[in-house]
Design a protein around this motif. Structure first.
Motif, PDB file in Angstrom:
ATOM      1  N   GLY A   1       0.792  -1.220   0.000  1.00  0.00           N
ATOM      2  CA  GLY A   1       0.000   0.000   0.000  1.00  0.00           C
ATOM      3  C   GLY A   1       0.822   1.268   0.000  1.00  0.00           C
ATOM      4  N   GLN A   2       2.151   1.155  -0.193  1.00  0.00           N
ATOM      5  CA  GLN A   2       3.006   2.315  -0.061  1.00  0.00           C
ATOM      6  C   GLN A   2       3.500   2.845  -1.394  1.00  0.00           C
ATOM      7  N   THR A   3       3.650   1.996  -2.395  1.00  0.00           N
ATOM      8  CA  THR A   3       4.154   2.464  -3.674  1.00  0.00           C
ATOM      9  C   THR A   3       3.291   1.907  -4.793  1.00  0.00           C
ATOM     10  N   GLU A   4       3.350   2.604  -5.918  1.00  0.00           N
ATOM     11  CA  GLU A   4       2.633   2.164  -7.095  1.00  0.00           C
ATOM     12  C   GLU A   4       3.602   2.212  -8.257  1.00  0.00           C
ATOM     13  N   SER A   5       3.650   1.190  -9.074  1.00  0.00           N
ATOM     14  CA  SER A   5       4.563   1.218 -10.216  1.00  0.00           C
ATOM     15  C   SER A   5       3.888   0.610 -11.424  1.00  0.00           C
ATOM     16  N   ARG A   6       4.365   1.017 -12.593  1.00  0.00           N
ATOM     17  CA  ARG A   6       3.853   0.462 -13.833  1.00  0.00           C
ATOM     18  C   ARG A   6       4.900   0.690 -14.909  1.00  0.00           C
ATOM     19  N   VAL A   7       4.964  -0.150 -15.897  1.00  0.00           N
ATOM     20  CA  VAL A   7       5.906   0.009 -16.990  1.00  0.00           C
ATOM     21  C   VAL A   7       5.173   0.659 -18.148  1.00  0.00           C
ATOM     22  N   LEU A   8       5.612   1.865 -18.497  1.00  0.00           N
ATOM     23  CA  LEU A   8       5.001   2.597 -19.594  1.00  0.00           C
ATOM     24  C   LEU A   8       5.655   2.181 -20.915  1.00  0.00           C
ATOM     25  N   PRO A   9       5.021   2.530 -22.030  1.00  0.00           N
ATOM     26  CA  PRO A   9       5.591   2.159 -23.332  1.00  0.00           C
ATOM     27  C   PRO A   9       7.023   2.637 -23.522  1.00  0.00           C
ATOM     28  N   SER A  10       7.441   3.689 -22.828  1.00  0.00           N
ATOM     29  CA  SER A  10       8.797   4.209 -22.964  1.00  0.00           C
ATOM     30  C   SER A  10       9.822   3.319 -22.301  1.00  0.00           C
ATOM     31  N   GLN A  11       9.374   2.217 -21.655  1.00  0.00           N
ATOM     32  CA  GLN A  11      10.249   1.301 -20.930  1.00  0.00           C
ATOM     33  C   GLN A  11      10.841   1.944 -19.680  1.00  0.00           C
ATOM     34  N   LEU A  12      10.221   2.990 -19.203  1.00  0.00           N
ATOM     35  CA  LEU A  12      10.597   3.572 -17.922  1.00  0.00           C
ATOM     36  C   LEU A  12       9.686   2.992 -16.846  1.00  0.00           C
ATOM     37  N   ASP A  13      10.278   2.578 -15.748  1.00  0.00           N
ATOM     38  CA  ASP A  13       9.509   2.075 -14.617  1.00  0.00           C
ATOM     39  C   ASP A  13       9.164   3.264 -13.733  1.00  0.00           C
ATOM     40  N   VAL A  14       7.891   3.594 -13.637  1.00  0.00           N
ATOM     41  CA  VAL A  14       7.442   4.783 -12.912  1.00  0.00           C
ATOM     42  C   VAL A  14       6.827   4.368 -11.579  1.00  0.00           C
ATOM     43  N   GLU A  15       7.213   5.055 -10.527  1.00  0.00           N
ATOM     44  CA  GLU A  15       6.767   4.700  -9.188  1.00  0.00           C
ATOM     45  C   GLU A  15       6.367   5.955  -8.423  1.00  0.00           C
ATOM     46  N   VAL A  16       5.281   5.891  -7.678  1.00  0.00           N
ATOM     47  CA  VAL A  16       4.888   6.968  -6.773  1.00  0.00           C
ATOM     48  C   VAL A  16       5.263   6.535  -5.361  1.00  0.00           C
ATOM     49  N   VAL A  17       6.279   7.149  -4.819  1.00  0.00           N
ATOM     50  CA  VAL A  17       6.797   6.776  -3.497  1.00  0.00           C
ATOM     51  C   VAL A  17       6.025   7.528  -2.423  1.00  0.00           C
ATOM     52  N   ARG A  18       5.459   6.782  -1.496  1.00  0.00           N
ATOM     53  CA  ARG A  18       4.676   7.354  -0.405  1.00  0.00           C
ATOM     54  C   ARG A  18       5.287   7.096   0.965  1.00  0.00           C
ATOM     55  N   ASP A  19       6.189   6.153   1.041  1.00  0.00           N
ATOM     56  CA  ASP A  19       6.759   5.710   2.303  1.00  0.00           C
ATOM     57  C   ASP A  19       8.087   6.419   2.567  1.00  0.00           C
ATOM     58  N   PRO A  20       8.232   7.149   3.699  1.00  0.00           N
ATOM     59  CA  PRO A  20       9.502   7.820   4.008  1.00  0.00           C
ATOM     60  C   PRO A  20      10.686   6.860   4.053  1.00  0.00           C
ATOM     61  N   ALA A  21      10.463   5.627   4.503  1.00  0.00           N
ATOM     62  CA  ALA A  21      11.553   4.651   4.543  1.00  0.00           C
ATOM     63  C   ALA A  21      12.005   4.286   3.136  1.00  0.00           C
ATOM     64  N   ARG A  22      11.063   4.168   2.218  1.00  0.00           N
ATOM     65  CA  ARG A  22      11.405   3.879   0.814  1.00  0.00           C
ATOM     66  C   ARG A  22      12.192   5.050   0.228  1.00  0.00           C
ATOM     67  N   TRP A  23      11.782   6.255   0.567  1.00  0.00           N
ATOM     68  CA  TRP A  23      12.507   7.438   0.094  1.00  0.00           C
ATOM     69  C   TRP A  23      13.928   7.460   0.668  1.00  0.00           C
ATOM     70  N   ALA A  24      14.061   7.150   1.942  1.00  0.00           N
ATOM     71  CA  ALA A  24      15.385   7.145   2.578  1.00  0.00           C
ATOM     72  C   ALA A  24      16.323   6.154   1.899  1.00  0.00           C
ATOM     73  N   ALA A  25      15.768   5.027   1.461  1.00  0.00           N
ATOM     74  CA  ALA A  25      16.590   4.021   0.789  1.00  0.00           C
ATOM     75  C   ALA A  25      17.083   4.500  -0.572  1.00  0.00           C
ATOM     76  N   MET A  26      16.488   5.581  -1.089  1.00  0.00           N
ATOM     77  CA  MET A  26      16.855   6.115  -2.397  1.00  0.00           C
ATOM     78  C   MET A  26      17.918   7.198  -2.320  1.00  0.00           C
ATOM     79  N   GLU A  27      18.398   7.519  -1.135  1.00  0.00           N
ATOM     80  CA  GLU A  27      19.277   8.690  -0.982  1.00  0.00           C
ATOM     81  C   GLU A  27      20.482   8.638  -1.926  1.00  0.00           C
ATOM     82  N   GLU A  28      21.167   7.544  -1.985  1.00  0.00           N
ATOM     83  CA  GLU A  28      22.354   7.445  -2.844  1.00  0.00           C
ATOM     84  C   GLU A  28      21.981   7.636  -4.312  1.00  0.00           C
ATOM     85  N   ASP A  29      20.894   6.998  -4.747  1.00  0.00           N
ATOM     86  CA  ASP A  29      20.434   7.165  -6.128  1.00  0.00           C
ATOM     87  C   ASP A  29      20.018   8.606  -6.404  1.00  0.00           C
ATOM     88  N   TRP A  30      19.370   9.221  -5.398  1.00  0.00           N
ATOM     89  CA  TRP A  30      18.910  10.608  -5.550  1.00  0.00           C
ATOM     90  C   TRP A  30      20.096  11.541  -5.773  1.00  0.00           C
TER      91      TRP A  30
END
Length: 408
Positions: free
Chosen positions: A5-34
């Motif tokens: 219930g925290q994230t939503e993802s889907r593969v669009l025709p552009s082959q980009l994986d799009v995600e709506v991040v709602r969980d602060p812990a998930r965001w924190a795990a992205m720090e290096e990538d960010w």
């Protein structure tokens, strides 16, 4: 696909994986990538640094968001690598009469008295993915996220943002009202080639004044210093005192009277000053602080954020604030900084010392929902009521009929 219930993802025709991040812990795990994305994005800015956004969320998120799970960070990945990110949250309306649900940038939405003023918020993206990532993010804004907001407000973007181009065209769709409006400009000083080259770009009169002020400061034995870890608290406390003294003299509280505002910056300085990302500089005379300046360095660019100046104790030196700018610019240029950004504002000293300017804008997208309809109706009623009240307060002799010429 939904993950707990925290994230939503889907593969669009552009082959980009799009995600709506709602969980602060998930965001924190992205720090290096960010931070890796920030390092290469053409839209990179201090206000898009992970530390700035995260510190703001931890400081203001609880009072500015309508919900505890208010994060709505749209990300795009290609082959697992983060190629775009748009930091949004579910924002609480400033006033009930505005109505409707809002999405806005993380870093915006505070009360005016403690407003952080996050300039240059935008979509982070890798240059080669600009078009696809913009299309993918905007498709999410108009698709999966559309059911969660009535108004989308993206404030203080550069006017060359891909989001501005999208909103200014027909990408927003026929069922939305999209508007791009000016938000002022950021005066900028070009330090390319060093301090003397910068002075050469100023008008002859301004250049002569700056040279004269610096000579006077040197003759009067003013001292210019930059804070290190051992003196950061001292410099910051002096900045607060000088800044607040000026505003108290005008009968106003000043931004540092807000505890959250002050704490936000203490946290950033603690993290960034050792790395050289935060810069506290001081101009003093006989041991007394005369001017303290506070700003940030990112990718060869300095953003001037705040200052405090005690002009009354500067002796015969006029414009100690300008002198402190000159010393700071010279030092930054010697360290390889190429751009000195005064950030948004129209102060006369900014205009004199700048060599160019970057306009900022707001993108506002309004969906045609019953909430926005009620909001528009309330606005019309409020304006109409105001006209009636003004009419009732107007003396009879000042009415249009009473002032009309007598036909006799």
């Amino acid at each position: 696909m939904t993950q707990s219930g925290q994230t939503e993802s889907r593969v669009l025709p552009s082959q980009l994986d799009v995600e709506v991040v709602r969980d602060p812990a998930r965001w924190a795990a992205m720090e290096e990538d960010w931070q890796a994305l920030l390092a290469v994005s053409p839209s990179a800015s201090t206000a898009l640094h992970y530390d700035w956004l995260r510190t703001w969320w931890e400081t203001y998120g609880g009072i500015c968001s309508r919900r505890q799970d208010g994060l709505r960070i749209v990300t795009c990945r290609r082959g697992g690598r983060l190629v775009a990110a748009l930091p949004l949250y579910d924002r609480r309306p400033a006033r009930a009469r505005h109505g409707g649900r809002r999405l806005g940038f993380i870093g915006t939405g505070e009360a005016e008295r403690e407003e952080i003023c996050s300039d240059y918020l935008d979509l982070l993206y890798r240059p080669e993915d600009r078009e696809e990532a913009t299309a993918a993010v905007c498709k999410v804004l108009l698709g999966p996220l559309a059911a969660e907001y009535d108004q989308l407000e993206l404030t203080d973007l550069s006017d060359n943002s891909p989001l501005v181009q999208w909103a200014g065209g027909d990408g927003a769709g026929a069922c939305h009202h999209a508007a791009v409006s000016p938000r002022g400009a950021c005066p900028i000083a070009d330090l390319t080639g060093g301090f003397e080259a910068y002075l050469g770009r100023l008008s002859a009169n301004t250049r002569q004044q700056c040279r004269r002020l610096m000579r006077q400061a040197e003759q009067a034995k003013f001292v210019f210093e930059v804070a290190d870890e051992s003196t950061r608290d001292e410099f910051f406390d002096q900045l607060i005192e000088l800044h607040q003294r000026r505003w108290r003299a005008d009968g106003k509280p000043g931004c540092f009277s807000a505890e959250r505002f002050t704490q936000f910056h203490r946290e950033l300085i603690k993290k960034w000053l050792p790395e050289g990302r935060a810069v506290l500089s001081r101009l003093s005379l006989d041991g007394r602080p005369i001017a303290v300046k506070y700003g940030f360095v990112l990718n060869g660019k300095y953003d001037f954020y705040q200052s405090g100046v005690l002009a009354d104790e500067a002796g015969e030196l006029k414009s100690p604030g300008v002198v402190s700018f000159m010393y700071l610019m010279r030092q930054l240029a010697d360290q390889g900084v190429r751009t000195f950004d005064f950030l948004r504002g129209s102060s006369s000293y900014k205009q004199r010392l700048a060599t160019t300017a970057q306009p900022l804008v707001q993108v506002r997208l309004v969906r045609g929902t019953w909430r926005t309809g009620v909001g528009r109706l309330c606005t019309l009623v409020r304006r109409g009521g105001g006209k009636v009240r003004r009419r009732l307060r107007q003396p009879v002799g000042d009415s249009d009929e009473a002032s009309a010429p007598n036909p006799l």
